[in-house]
Write an enzyme that holds these catalytic residues in place. Structure first.
Site, PDB file in Angstrom:
ATOM      1  N   SER A  96       0.922  -1.169  -0.148  1.00 50.95           N
ATOM      2  CA  SER A  96      -0.084   0.023   0.108  1.00 50.95           C
ATOM      3  C   SER A  96       0.698   1.320   0.042  1.00 50.95           C
ATOM      4  O   SER A  96       1.430   1.406  -0.899  1.00 50.95           O
ATOM      5  CB  SER A  96      -1.021  -0.062   1.402  1.00 50.95           C
ATOM      6  N   ASP A 220     -10.047  -4.969  -4.858  1.00 44.57           N
ATOM      7  CA  ASP A 220      -9.372  -4.005  -4.061  1.00 44.57           C
ATOM      8  C   ASP A 220     -10.077  -2.627  -4.018  1.00 44.57           C
ATOM      9  O   ASP A 220     -10.241  -1.933  -5.248  1.00 44.57           O
ATOM     10  CB  ASP A 220      -7.986  -3.593  -4.482  1.00 44.57           C
ATOM     11  N   HIS A 248      -8.069  -5.183  -0.523  1.00 43.30           N
ATOM     12  CA  HIS A 248      -6.828  -4.650  -0.091  1.00 43.30           C
ATOM     13  C   HIS A 248      -5.772  -5.298   0.681  1.00 43.30           C
ATOM     14  O   HIS A 248      -4.648  -5.604   0.411  1.00 43.30           O
ATOM     15  CB  HIS A 248      -6.967  -3.340   0.598  1.00 43.30           C
TER      16      HIS A 248
END
Length: 271
Positions: A96, A220, A248
């Site tokens: 991320s 996601d 995610h």
């Protein structure tokens, strides 16, 4: 083994260091810490790799200064850790927000001592939409999230936990996940999100020369799959591994596949 490493005067960064062998340096997602990778630690150690898990400044056990949440400074912190531990032949693994930070590291310091790059659910090349980039979050959406964090951070973290995964999770797991975010400084979360909103690493991608794997969930909702396709198109020598049943948090939505693909990438002589 845990280390507290001073990266600048008065700022100490916590790092988990487990196993022996080639180091795999994990950079955690917003707003969590290195505990997020606990299902990877044992798998790496059992396969002859060394888990290096940083708590970025402002998160986990690390100090939480007011300043330094831009990508340049966080990349500099990583460089200080790598130098302190005298790491070489490192696999840099960013999840991320850790993705663009890893990319910025390579942009600033080159790939000396770095053998591979792993981007997982990366908030890159740009987390937010721009005039010439239509993917990612709208700036107004990020501004609203910042406002909600300031108003009621525990509630926002609870909501974030529910949208993070595609597969159903127990109430106990979601409470644990939320607790990781509560270990962060509130100001750290906000300042990091401002960096995510403002920074852009598109111009840094074509200079990446190390073999690169891109792991990304097809479902996601935080960093849409289109971002992964953009990374694949722009990074030379890269391969995209889609996780079709993941949101995610793909390392928790499809942990068996994630760990198998992780070890395959680490052991492969080519991508």
């Amino acid at each position: 083994m845990g280390h507290f490493i001073e990266v600048e005067a008065g700022v100490n960064i916590y790092v988990e260091d487990i196993g022996q062998g080639q180091p795999v340096f994990f950079i955690h997602p917003w707003p969590l810490n290195s505990k997020f990778f606990e299902r990877q630690v044992g798998v790496l150690a059992a396969n002859g790799f060394r888990f290096i898990g940083i708590d970025l400044r402002g998160y986990g056990k690390s100090d939480k200064p007011w300043h330094g949440y831009d990508f340049d400074t966080m990349a500099r912190d990583i460089k200080a850790v790598i130098d302190f531990l005298r790491l070489d032949n490192v696999v840099l693994a960013g999840f991320s927000i850790g993705g663009p930070i890893a990319i910025r590291y390579l942009s600033l310091y080159g790939d000396t001592g770095i053998s591979k790059l792993l981007l997982m659910a990366a908030a890159a090349p740009s987390y937010t939409q721009r005039k010439d980039f239509k993917y990612g979050k709208k700036r107004s959406e990020v501004d609203l999230l910042i406002s909600q964090i300031n108003q009621d951070r525990p509630r926002q973290l609870a909501l974030y936990a529910k949208m993070y995964f595609k597969q159903r999770k127990s109430a106990q797991f979601l409470a644990w996940f939320q607790s990781l975010g509560l270990e962060a400084g509130a100001h750290s979360m906000v300042h990091s999100m401002i960096s995510l909103r403002n920074e852009d690493v598109r111009g840094e991608l074509n200079s990446i020369r190390v073999p690169t794997a891109i792991f990304h969930g097809k479902k996601d909702r935080s960093c849409p799959f289109e971002l992964a396709k953009e990374l694949k198109n722009r990074i030379p020598r890269s391969v995209l591994i889609p996780f079709r049943s993941s949101g995610h948090g793909l390392n928790w939505d499809e942990p068996e596949k994630f760990n198998a693909e992780l070890i395959r990438f680490l052991k492969s002589s080519k991508v």
